[in-house]
Design a protein around this motif. Structure first.
Motif, PDB file in Angstrom:
ATOM      1  N   ILE A 370       1.000  -1.215  -0.126  1.00 60.91           N
ATOM      2  CA  ILE A 370       0.044   0.012   0.000  1.00 60.91           C
ATOM      3  C   ILE A 370       0.782   1.322  -0.185  1.00 60.91           C
ATOM      4  O   ILE A 370       1.832   1.255   0.756  1.00 60.91           O
ATOM      5  N   GLY A 371       0.525   2.173  -0.832  1.00 60.78           N
ATOM      6  CA  GLY A 371       1.307   3.348  -1.033  1.00 60.78           C
ATOM      7  C   GLY A 371       2.266   3.390  -1.956  1.00 60.78           C
ATOM      8  O   GLY A 371       2.863   4.420  -2.505  1.00 60.78           O
ATOM      9  N   SER A 372       2.591   2.234  -2.738  1.00 56.54           N
ATOM     10  CA  SER A 372       3.392   2.164  -3.867  1.00 56.54           C
ATOM     11  C   SER A 372       2.400   1.891  -5.098  1.00 56.54           C
ATOM     12  O   SER A 372       1.371   1.234  -5.032  1.00 56.54           O
ATOM     13  N   ILE A 373       3.124   2.055  -6.308  1.00 57.05           N
ATOM     14  CA  ILE A 373       2.352   1.599  -7.673  1.00 57.05           C
ATOM     15  C   ILE A 373       2.855   0.125  -8.086  1.00 57.05           C
ATOM     16  O   ILE A 373       2.196  -0.211  -8.874  1.00 57.05           O
ATOM     17  N   GLY A 374       3.588  -0.407  -7.185  1.00 61.62           N
ATOM     18  CA  GLY A 374       3.827  -1.609  -7.500  1.00 61.62           C
ATOM     19  C   GLY A 374       5.180  -1.963  -8.424  1.00 61.62           C
ATOM     20  O   GLY A 374       5.909  -0.997  -8.354  1.00 61.62           O
ATOM     21  N   LEU A 375       5.107  -2.871  -9.048  1.00 62.89           N
ATOM     22  CA  LEU A 375       6.307  -3.388  -9.862  1.00 62.89           C
ATOM     23  C   LEU A 375       5.909  -3.309 -11.289  1.00 62.89           C
ATOM     24  O   LEU A 375       4.805  -3.122 -11.850  1.00 62.89           O
ATOM     25  N   PRO A 376       6.970  -3.094 -12.123  1.00 68.18           N
ATOM     26  CA  PRO A 376       6.701  -3.040 -13.494  1.00 68.18           C
ATOM     27  C   PRO A 376       6.319  -4.274 -14.092  1.00 68.18           C
ATOM     28  O   PRO A 376       6.714  -5.443 -13.669  1.00 68.18           O
ATOM     29  N   ILE A 377       5.526  -4.365 -15.071  1.00 67.39           N
ATOM     30  CA  ILE A 377       4.915  -5.577 -15.458  1.00 67.39           C
ATOM     31  C   ILE A 377       5.849  -6.297 -16.462  1.00 67.39           C
ATOM     32  O   ILE A 377       6.911  -5.577 -16.883  1.00 67.39           O
ATOM     33  N   ASP A 438      11.958   1.471  -4.318  1.00 69.47           N
ATOM     34  CA  ASP A 438      12.623   0.669  -2.681  1.00 69.47           C
ATOM     35  C   ASP A 438      13.456  -0.272  -3.475  1.00 69.47           C
ATOM     36  O   ASP A 438      13.802  -0.683  -4.506  1.00 69.47           O
ATOM     37  N   PRO A 439      14.490  -0.632  -2.556  1.00 67.38           N
ATOM     38  CA  PRO A 439      15.500  -1.538  -2.637  1.00 67.38           C
ATOM     39  C   PRO A 439      15.145  -2.561  -3.470  1.00 67.38           C
ATOM     40  O   PRO A 439      15.909  -3.439  -4.112  1.00 67.38           O
ATOM     41  N   ASP A 440      14.034  -3.315  -3.103  1.00 66.56           N
ATOM     42  CA  ASP A 440      13.421  -4.454  -3.703  1.00 66.56           C
ATOM     43  C   ASP A 440      12.646  -4.417  -4.968  1.00 66.56           C
ATOM     44  O   ASP A 440      11.914  -5.410  -5.544  1.00 66.56           O
ATOM     45  N   GLY A 441      12.467  -3.135  -5.545  1.00 68.23           N
ATOM     46  CA  GLY A 441      11.903  -3.063  -6.903  1.00 68.23           C
ATOM     47  C   GLY A 441      10.568  -2.400  -6.915  1.00 68.23           C
ATOM     48  O   GLY A 441      10.100  -2.173  -7.948  1.00 68.23           O
ATOM     49  N   TYR A 442       9.868  -2.067  -5.811  1.00 61.88           N
ATOM     50  CA  TYR A 442       8.515  -1.199  -5.676  1.00 61.88           C
ATOM     51  C   TYR A 442       8.842   0.149  -5.979  1.00 61.88           C
ATOM     52  O   TYR A 442       9.680   0.466  -5.359  1.00 61.88           O
ATOM     53  N   PHE A 443       8.025   0.864  -6.639  1.00 62.00           N
ATOM     54  CA  PHE A 443       8.070   2.147  -7.161  1.00 62.00           C
ATOM     55  C   PHE A 443       6.895   3.091  -6.347  1.00 62.00           C
ATOM     56  O   PHE A 443       5.909   2.542  -6.046  1.00 62.00           O
ATOM     57  N   ARG A 444       7.282   4.239  -6.240  1.00 66.94           N
ATOM     58  CA  ARG A 444       6.248   5.189  -5.474  1.00 66.94           C
ATOM     59  C   ARG A 444       6.478   6.399  -6.351  1.00 66.94           C
ATOM     60  O   ARG A 444       7.558   7.008  -6.616  1.00 66.94           O
ATOM     61  N   ILE A 445       5.346   7.019  -6.461  1.00 66.32           N
ATOM     62  CA  ILE A 445       5.082   8.287  -7.120  1.00 66.32           C
ATOM     63  C   ILE A 445       5.364   9.217  -6.203  1.00 66.32           C
ATOM     64  O   ILE A 445       4.526   9.211  -5.095  1.00 66.32           O
ATOM     65  N   VAL A 446       6.412  10.212  -5.844  1.00 70.07           N
ATOM     66  CA  VAL A 446       6.306  11.190  -5.045  1.00 70.07           C
ATOM     67  C   VAL A 446       5.546  12.568  -5.569  1.00 70.07           C
ATOM     68  O   VAL A 446       5.040  13.226  -4.751  1.00 70.07           O
ATOM     69  N   ASP A 447       5.824  12.889  -6.756  1.00 67.64           N
ATOM     70  CA  ASP A 447       5.176  14.203  -7.159  1.00 67.64           C
ATOM     71  C   ASP A 447       5.390  14.346  -8.873  1.00 67.64           C
ATOM     72  O   ASP A 447       5.806  13.395  -9.277  1.00 67.64           O
ATOM     73  N   ARG A 448       4.646  15.263  -9.268  1.00 70.24           N
ATOM     74  CA  ARG A 448       4.811  15.371 -10.816  1.00 70.24           C
ATOM     75  C   ARG A 448       5.679  16.483 -11.110  1.00 70.24           C
ATOM     76  O   ARG A 448       5.785  17.504 -10.602  1.00 70.24           O
TER      77      ARG A 448
END
Length: 554
Positions: A370-377, A438-448
């Motif tokens: 929760i809070g991340s956009i997940g992993l690249p497909i 994140d170190p394990d590859g989860y991405f998070r959007i911070v701002d535009r």
């Protein structure tokens, strides 16, 4: 070569690399109809079409379009909500080698006129209820023919007189070019054979402000769109062909609704429950009645559905999978929806230029963070690069621009070589979004990186709103920002410096904007100020306005 730590977090059933079908987009529809011709394709206010019915409508729509002069590579604009004839018009155009230009019915006439002219569309397929809106602008476009679709044709028999009467009132307007009635033409139109499109031929021109804030069309090829369907199906591996029911409430003219609501559903031979607009109670009742299993949406929609179902004691536990996009999925919404439905709700990320999906949180067999956009497909590569040069890779946790490479990335912007060069560099799509990994590859959007505002999944660009407000006789200058909203993601807020002696009320400014802008672009909040914060060279500091708005909110 940079590392891809996200691969270690993939669910065991998701391949690290997939083979993309070498297929034209129309093959999704043809294959589904051949394999599952008796399966339900669409449900529209209770009226059902099977895939055998849908493919016949598609083939006859293509035959009709050929007969009236639509040739391969011609642009065909579609101005309709989610109705069966939208799908027929979309795939019928693809069948004859045309390029679909989906138009948003919520746009103002000025915006529609620009997109029709810019795309060079010579054919417009329009819902009967929208003819009155678009008719006055046609003379200033290249449109040579108008094809009117009667939605009443697709509802149950007992509803047809009421729907027909309501829609016909809006279609009795004079148009200077040939007008055809789609459903009447389909009775006698020949069934065409699909045009052998090349994989890199444009299939769709989809308008967006994109990463640069200027309205332009992303060129999505057959390969782009088929690839994104293949990627999403690999991620949603537990869904079964001809056994799923998809709630299509996200509009098909939007990239997310087009790919996940329509193209993915067609490829799975799923039943599409078509909802022309989002009404929470109507949507909840449809989910319950038709046992919806897949519900693509945006955060505000999920919260409204959960509250409505709970308030009205309606069981919507049939929903299995929900992929949320368009705005951050906050924990409050996640917990509320999951508690009501028991469904798997995950956040994803995409943009029109990427067909649109690039990231999703795992649904099964791995962590939904929760809070991340997940992993690249699968088949999608991502980097976080420095904001100054866009060439230096940053370490995990460092904030930089998210750039993406993959088979779903657009061919470029329609007739916009300079913007294309700015956005796609050495094969990488520069998203304009500031993110971290994140170190394990989860991405998070911070701002535009840009100042784009996202209202309920729709892009709003401050400049176009500001240009409208500036035309008001009481306005000296203005600036527009996005104000955080717990359900809609953001709402438009305008800061206005008034001309000397002017004393308008906020509702007067809002009413003025409603005349010139799509409803979701209209400011919901107006604040009159004595001056706007600016740099030494006079550039307005939107970040200071956002900071002020956040402080007041807190």
């Amino acid at each position: 070569m940079h590392d891809k730590p996200w691969l270690t977090k993939y669910p065991s059933a998701v391949p690290r690399q997939i083979t993309i079908r070498q297929a034209a987009l129309w093959e999704l529809m043809q294959s589904a109809a051949e394999r599952y011709q008796e399966s339900v394709a669409t449900i529209f206010y209770g009226a059902k079409l099977k895939y055998s019915d849908l493919i016949e409508g598609v083939a006859r729509t293509g035959g009709f379009l050929q007969a009236v002069g639509v040739n391969p590579s011609d642009r065909v604009a579609i101005l309709m909500p989610n109705v069966p004839s939208f799908i027929m018009a979309f795939y019928g155009t693809i069948f004859v080698g045309g390029t679909v230009v989906p138009l948003n019915p919520l746009l103002s006439t000025n915006e529609l006129e620009f997109q029709l002219i810019d795309s060079g569309a010579e054919t417009l397929i329009v819902a009967e209820a929208l003819v009155e809106k678009v008719a006055p602008i046609l003379i200033r476009t290249l449109v040579k023919r108008v094809v009117v679709s009667s939605i009443s044709h697709y509802v149950p028999i007992y509803l047809r007189p009421v729907v027909a009467l309501k829609c016909r009132h809006h279609s009795n307007v004079a148009i200077h070019i040939p007008v055809y009635k789609l459903e009447a033409e389909l009775r006698t139109a020949p069934k065409t054979k699909p045009y052998p499109a090349k994989l890199n031929d444009p299939a769709v021109l989809l308008y967006t402000g994109g990463t640069t804030g200027i309205c332009k069309a992303a060129i999505l090829t057959h390969f782009n769109l088929v690839a994104n369907v293949d990627q999403i199906r690999a991620w949603l591996y537990a869904l079964q062909p001809a056994r799923e029911v998809v709630a299509c409430v996200l509009p098909f003219f939007h990239s997310y609704g087009m790919t996940v609501g329509m193209n993915l559903a067609v490829d799975m031979a799923a039943a599409m429950v078509l909802l022309p607009k989002f009404d929470p109670l109507e949507t909840v009742r449809a989910i319950h009645k038709y046992r919806v299993t897949l519900l693509p949406g945006v955060p505000s929609m999920y919260m409204a559905i959960a509250r409505t179902a709970q308030r009205n004691k309606i069981d919507i536990s049939s929903v299995k999978v929900c992929v949320s996009g368009g705005a951050p999925l906050i924990r409050e919404i996640y917990e509320k929806f999951v508690s009501v439905t028991g469904a798997k709700l995950v956040e994803g990320y995409g943009l029109t230029e990427a067909s649109p999906v690039t990231h999703v949180n795992p649904i099964w067999d791995s962590e939904n963070r929760i809070g991340s956009i997940g992993l690249p497909i699968p088949n999608t590569d991502c980097r976080i690069v420095d904001l100054q040069t866009g060439t230096k890779d940053l370490a995990p946790g460092e904030e930089g621009e998210l750039i993406i490479r993959g088979p779903q990335i657009m061919a470029g912007y329609w007739n916009r070589p300079q913007e294309t060069t700015q956005t796609i560099r050495d094969g990488w799509l520069y998203t304009g979004d500031i993110a971290t990994m994140d170190p394990d590859g989860y991405f998070r959007i911070v701002d535009r990186k840009k100042d784009m505002i996202i209202v309920g999944g729709f892009n709003v660009y401050p400049r176009e709103v500001e240009e409208v407000i500036a035309k008001h006789p009481c306005v000296e200058e203005c600036a527009v920002i996005g104000e955080l909203h717990p359900l809609r993601g953001e709402l438009v807020k305008a800061y206005i410096v008034l001309r000397k002696g002017a004393h308008p009320e906020p509702h007067e400014i809002i009413a003025f904007c409603r005349q010139h802008l799509a409803i979701y672009k209209v400011p919901r909040s107006i604040e009159f100020v004595s001056e706007l914060p600016k740099t030494a060279v006079g550039k307005i500091l939107r970040r200071e306005l956002r900071k002020s708005a956040q402080e007041i909110s807190n």
